[in-house]
Enzyme design. Structure first.
Site, PDB file in Angstrom:
ATOM      1  CD  GLU A 115      -2.482   7.803   5.557  1.00 47.17           C
ATOM      2  OE1 GLU A 115      -3.457   7.236   5.942  1.00 47.17           O
ATOM      3  OE2 GLU A 115      -1.383   7.278   5.861  1.00 47.17           O
ATOM      4  CD  GLU A 130      -2.654   1.238   2.667  1.00 46.70           C
ATOM      5  OE1 GLU A 130      -2.904   0.381   3.212  1.00 46.70           O
ATOM      6  OE2 GLU A 130      -2.632   2.518   3.264  1.00 46.70           O
TER       7      GLU A 130
END
Length: 341
Positions: A173, A168
């Site tokens: 973020e 991933e």
């Protein structure tokens, strides 16, 4: 398990090829031929013009399973949560009770669950995926304790097995922007982060991540910034407004999948697709900064001006010749160094 360590990869070099001939009776007659240096070329671009989401490119997620992080939202395919207007994609998190199918990606049951918030999430899973390139988006992020916007990538085929065996990549973020932050240089959370997830099946999964310095002027919640990942064979580097804040090489990651034997760059050697979402609460947000969840943070909105994918024209096979070789002297962090997440 391989020992994780940070490192640097050799940068790109432009090659200049020159041939010369000269005659004894005159100044040299120089003829030169230059081979163009590899460069980033845009192969996919979304500027969100119009007043609806382009369904040939983007698929909204409809689920209430909590994203694996105890998030509080149901993702819906409604204008209330996914809006395109004025050239901007708006993923909107709202406080409203909503009941829908759990719709876990690995368990498509019809079981229903009720959440107290809704939000938006879209991906290119059904339309496009890429191996190596530069992936960037210009965005303005929401603020408030419990907000968790993300721009990230997942493997389209999961060649090495279920998460995180196939990897991933989190390009951007952010959690709890604008809230008190004792560890931040200014005392207020203005940092964003990037991460790579890999390793073995839970609970033996792991990851490496880094945050921006928090010394940049302004806040990601108050101004537009460009978040990017440059990905080449055996090298990953994260950037905000063109400045690298994390770099990994293949020695830094691994996958326990037996089918990765002999593949030096696994799991980050397969096509990945793009996702954008705004999560409500969840483990990372609620264990960071002041902790907990503040309902006053909602409604909240992730705004996206554009998303761009570039590949390395002249080095499509590895992408390495186009990677920015600016100096970065930081060290990525792992789960053993933080409490949150």
């Amino acid at each position: 398990m391989r020992k994780l360590r940070a490192g640097k990869h050799l940068g790109c070099v432009a090659v200049l090829m020159t041939s010369c001939t000269a005659t004894p009776s005159s100044a040299p007659d120089i003829s030169a031929s230059t081979e163009a240096a590899p460069s980033w070329t845009t192969v996919w671009f979304e500027d969100f013009n119009g007043d609806t989401l382009d369904r040939s490119r983007w698929t909204p997620e409809e689920s209430c399973w909590g994203g694996g992080n105890n998030e509080r939202q149901c993702y819906t395919d409604r204008p209330a949560n996914i809006e395109v207007s004025d050239g901007i994609l708006k993923l909107k998190a709202r406080k409203e009770e909503f009941t829908a199918a759990v719709n876990h990606p690995n368990n498509k049951t019809e079981a229903l669950v009720t959440q107290q918030y809704t939000s938006g999430k879209i991906s290119t899973h059904k339309s496009a995926a890429w191996k190596y390139g530069k992936f960037s988006a210009r965005m303005k992020l929401p603020a408030g304790q419990g907000t968790w916007p993300a721009f990230w990538m997942m493997p389209v085929d999961a060649k090495y097995g279920p998460w995180p065996l196939s990897g991933e990549l989190d390009i951007m973020e952010a959690v709890n922007l604008g809230t008190p932050c004792p560890d931040c240089p200014t005392g207020v959370e203005v940092r964003t982060s990037g991460a790579a997830h890999f390793g073995d099946r839970e609970p033996d999964n792991t990851y490496l991540f880094s945050k921006t310095s928090g010394l940049e002027p302004g806040s990601p919640a108050e101004e537009w910034r460009v978040y990017a990942l440059e990905w080449g064979e055996g090298r990953l580097q994260w950037m905000v407004d063109g400045k690298v804040f994390m770099r990994l090489i293949a020695d830094d990651w691994y996958t326990a999948a037996p089918q990765a034997e002999g593949r030096d760059f696994a799991p980050f050697d397969q096509p990945f697709y793009i996702m954008l979402n705004l999560a409500v609460g969840g483990n990372l947000a609620e264990k960071s900064n002041s902790g907990g969840f503040d309902p006053a943070s909602f409604p909240a909105e992730l705004q996206v001006d554009w998303v761009k994918v570039e590949t390395c024209d002249g080095d499509e096979a590895t992408g390495l010749a186009c990677l920015d070789d600016q100096e970065w002297t930081g060290t990525p962090m792992g789960p053993w160094e933080v409490q949150a997440r």
